[in-house]
Design an enzyme around this catalytic site. Structure first.
Site, short mmCIF file in Angstrom:
data_model
loop_
_atom_site.label_atom_id
_atom_site.label_comp_id
_atom_site.label_asym_id
_atom_site.label_seq_id
_atom_site.Cartn_x
_atom_site.Cartn_y
_atom_site.Cartn_z
N ARG A 36 -28.16 -22.27 23.86
CA ARG A 36 -28.40 -23.68 23.49
C ARG A 36 -27.63 -24.08 22.24
NH1 ARG A 36 -34.78 -24.40 25.15
NH2 ARG A 36 -34.29 -25.56 27.05
N LYS A 197 -44.07 -23.45 45.09
CA LYS A 197 -45.11 -24.35 45.58
C LYS A 197 -44.61 -25.74 45.95
CE LYS A 197 -48.97 -22.43 43.03
NZ LYS A 197 -49.94 -22.72 41.97
N GLY A 354 -35.88 -24.75 35.85
CA GLY A 354 -36.72 -23.55 36.00
C GLY A 354 -35.94 -22.27 36.26
N GLY A 377 -37.39 -29.20 32.49
CA GLY A 377 -38.21 -30.35 32.84
C GLY A 377 -37.42 -31.64 32.99
P1 AMP Z 1 -40.38 -22.12 41.10
O1 AMP Z 1 -40.77 -21.73 39.70
O2 AMP Z 1 -41.28 -23.10 41.73
O3 AMP Z 1 -38.92 -22.49 41.21
O4 AMP Z 1 -40.59 -20.81 41.97
C1 AMP Z 1 -39.86 -19.64 41.77
C2 AMP Z 1 -40.71 -18.49 42.16
O5 AMP Z 1 -41.02 -18.54 43.55
C3 AMP Z 1 -40.00 -17.17 41.94
O6 AMP Z 1 -40.77 -16.37 41.09
C4 AMP Z 1 -39.93 -16.54 43.33
O7 AMP Z 1 -40.16 -15.16 43.35
C5 AMP Z 1 -41.07 -17.22 44.05
N1 AMP Z 1 -40.88 -17.20 45.50
C6 AMP Z 1 -39.87 -17.72 46.18
N2 AMP Z 1 -40.02 -17.48 47.51
C7 AMP Z 1 -41.15 -16.78 47.65
C8 AMP Z 1 -41.85 -16.25 48.78
N3 AMP Z 1 -41.38 -16.40 50.01
N4 AMP Z 1 -43.00 -15.59 48.56
C9 AMP Z 1 -43.47 -15.45 47.29
N5 AMP Z 1 -42.87 -15.94 46.19
C10 AMP Z 1 -41.72 -16.60 46.37
#
Ligand code: AMP
Length: 396
Positions: A36, A197, A354, A377
């Site tokens: 940064r 999610k 992220g 964010g």
């Molecule tokens: P996010 O922070 O929402 O971008 O999610 C990223 C996280 O989702 C990472 O830690 C990945 O390991 C997890 N992830 C992605 N695909 C899967 C999956 N099929 N099953 C479990 N975790 C997952």
């Protein structure tokens, strides 16, 4: 774009009050990742070369409106001096007579760093008096903290309305990249959205469906969509309560003409751990006791085919559990395809938010993307179609 760049401002002899993001990780007093700081160096150097006197404003951690010695910005002075190749003076407050005197007596070629803005409770409340106190320290305001632009704080929003304002080099690069990806992009546009999610990315999906031609959904999110389509997903990470929402998103996509790509084959395992026994299966063959951890090779081929026909890509989130091998395979392969298309000039590729940066770094593809945003964010809120207060204030 209604904001000014540094090139449009007269900086000579001026105190340039510059909001930066130097919220870097520190372990035992040592900066462990100075990315940064390196990224704001061009702005500071430009101001110095134009004869301006940079006065830096920044937050650090979450002191909650109180002075905390371990969150003082003073500890960053040596790292800043190395990055700017210039002496950096420090003022123990970001408002008040001591800071005013330090800004007033700042010599050409010197930089002044002000203490953590969040030592004042008013900062995160966008307190007008605090912004007015800050405005006394500069003749011009420059915002180079895109990553803090989704927050309406005194140093990001209120202050921008009190002085002639412009975007710094990093802010400019971020906004130009984002504009080329979703503002006025070359079509077709493909978005890749992955991650854990659906619930955290609902607004993102809704906005993208109206703007992009193809939407690739991956990761744990894709499991929820597969469940919504009636597939058995075993013990996969999924949000069963979001199934109706997933169906609504798919229906909306159909009405806007957005082509949604879900996995067509899956990589399943019984354990969430590196090198767990795994198999590649068709969509309708997930065993009851298995979890889907990645998209399979046929899915990757389908994504690669769509990318080959796209002119613009915007990417947020991994396609699988990328931290544990070999469930990083789909993310890596799709990222490398995007990188190759970008290298050959066929694709403008913008990624951020992220885990995306670490996923693309791990794949080795990051260096070839057109732009990688390190703003978490703010990048996501921008992808959600939201107005970022720190950017809107620059447009006044
Ligand atoms: P996010 O922070 O929402 O971008 O999610 C990223 C996280 O989702 C990472 O830690 C990945 O390991 C997890 N992830 C992605 N695909 C899967 C999956 N099929 N099953 C479990 N975790 C997952």
């Amino acid at each position: 774009m209604g904001w000014k760049t540094l090139d449009e401002m007269d900086l000579s002899g001026k105190r340039v009050l510059t909001r930066v993001d130097i919220n870097v990780p520190i372990v035992d007093g040592v900066v462990t990742d100075a990315t940064r700081i390196r990224r704001i160096a061009p702005t500071v150097k430009h101001i110095l070369e134009a004869g301006g006197r940079p006065v830096l404003l920044a937050h650090f951690g979450r002191p909650g409106g109180e002075r905390r010695a371990n969150l003082s910005l003073e500890q960053l002075v040596p790292t800043l001096e190395r990055a700017f190749e210039a002496p950096v003076a420090f003022a123990a407050d970001c408002v008040g007579t001591e800071a005013e005197l330090a800004a007033e007596t700042l010599q050409p070629g010197q930089v002044l760093l002000l203490e953590n803005t969040r030592f004042h409770a008013g900062e995160t409340k966008n307190d007008a008096d605090l912004a007015a106190g800050m405005a006394k320290l500069g003749d011009v305001y420059c915002n180079d903290a895109f990553s803090a632009a989704h927050r309406a704080h005194s140093s990001t929003e209120g202050l921008a309305r009190l002085l002639p304002a412009c975007a710094g080099r990093l802010m400019q690069a971020e906004l130009e990249a984002l504009e080329s990806a979703l503002g006025k992009p070359n079509r077709p546009v493909t978005a890749v959205v992955g991650g854990a999610k659906v619930s955290t990315k609902l607004e993102l999906l809704s906005n993208l469906i109206e703007k992009v031609d193809n939407l690739v959904i991956g990761g744990g999110m894709a499991n929820t969509f597969l469940a919504a389509k009636g597939y058995d997903i075993g013990v996969s990470l999924a949000e069963r309560l979001m199934v109706d929402t997933a169906n609504e998103i798919m229906a909306k996509a159909e009405s806007t003409g957005c082509n949604i790509l879900l996995p067509t084959d899956i990589v399943v395992a019984r354990k969430f751990e590196a090198h767990a026994d795994h198999e590649i299966l068709p969509l309708d063959a997930c065993p009851d006791d298995a979890m889907i951890l990645d998209a399979g090779p046929a899915s990757v081929e389908a994504i690669a085919a769509v990318l080959s026909e796209s002119k613009t890509l915007i990417w947020n989130g991994p396609l699988g559990a990328f931290e544990i091998e070999p469930f990083d395979a789909a993310t890596n392969a799709a990222a490398l395809k995007a990188a190759a298309l970008t290298r050959s000039g066929q694709l403008v590729s913008v990624a951020g938010g992220g885990d995306t940066v670490s996923a693309l770094n791990a794949s080795g593809a990051a260096g070839d993307f057109s732009y990688i945003s390190t703003a978490g964010g703010a990048f996501l809120e921008w992808m959600e179609g939201k107005v970022l207060p720190g950017v809107a204030a620059l447009e006044q």
